[in-house]
Enzyme design. Sequence first.
Site, PDB file in Angstrom:
ATOM      1  N   SER A 162       0.701  -1.273   0.008  1.00 13.96           N
ATOM      2  CA  SER A 162      -0.091  -0.016  -0.060  1.00 13.96           C
ATOM      3  C   SER A 162       0.844   1.321   0.155  1.00 13.96           C
ATOM      4  O   SER A 162       0.257   2.328  -0.081  1.00 13.96           O
ATOM      5  CB  SER A 162      -1.066   0.100   1.265  1.00 13.96           C
TER       6      SER A 162
ATOM      7  N   SER B 195      -6.486   2.980   3.903  1.00 14.55           N
ATOM      8  CA  SER B 195      -5.681   1.911   2.832  1.00 14.55           C
ATOM      9  C   SER B 195      -6.639   0.862   2.219  1.00 14.55           C
ATOM     10  O   SER B 195      -6.708  -0.233   2.243  1.00 14.55           O
ATOM     11  CB  SER B 195      -4.683   0.962   3.640  1.00 14.55           C
TER      12      SER B 195
END
Length: 285
Positions: A76, A124
């Site tokens: 991420s 995220s």
Amino acid sequence: MRFSFFLIITVLFFSCKNEEKSKSTKAETKYVVKDDFQEIIDKAKLEGAILIYDLNNDTFYSNDFDWCNKENLPASTFKIPNSIIGLETGVLKNENVVFKWDGEPRYLKIWEQDLTLQQAFHFSCVPCYQEIARNIGLERMKTNLTKLNFGLMDVNEGNLDSFWLNGNSKINQFEQIDFLKRLYNSELPISKQTDSIMKKMMVISENNLYVLRGKTGWSIRGEENNGWFVGYILVKKNAYFFATNIIPKKNFNKKFFNKERKEITFKALNILKIVGEKELFVTKQ
């Protein structure tokens, strides 16, 4: 004529000498091994490295520079360049664009709602960023990745919405810091608007002492979990960049993995006296 010729030769001679002196006196980047960083990692039952770069003093600090050169999936942390490319291509208007939840169950409950880009970044939200990647498309993604020079991303038609999570894409800790440094210095080939949006969106915590920007990342390959925390903190007219990369040991409780990536980084910043022992980081991710 002879005097003029002599004058020219003299000027050239001293110019060359000054240039040589300038080159010889230019400070080289320093690399300092910090055993106390290793103690932090060992105490947390982790393996890996913390890498911190002091911009003003051109100095890297780490417990393990060999580990820092290891290449891993960006996970991420790729949400930073993914956001940039989305903004640059017009797929994203700004940080307030909304991703509608389709009502289907998602991996995390916090993703099961409509989210702005800024929220999707801090929570995220993988499905949100997979949507962004698909809307960018393969050719625009590849073109912009070349411009941004973010590690070595292996992207094709079959993995367009997952190449940062699995496959052969890779980046190391030095490359993460190089990318962040170029972003901080506004040296990336992007618009001022995108630059401004990203710097605003990446803020994790700020007060009258510091501004902290960053992003976490977590990839899973078989039995191996690999975690990132990358970013930079502005303190007293200096910027300190960090890229932490860790894996849990067998006896580590993985429910603490997300928290520990940040905690060990903050402890390392404290060891370098970049932040005080009693300063509290209230983070959004």
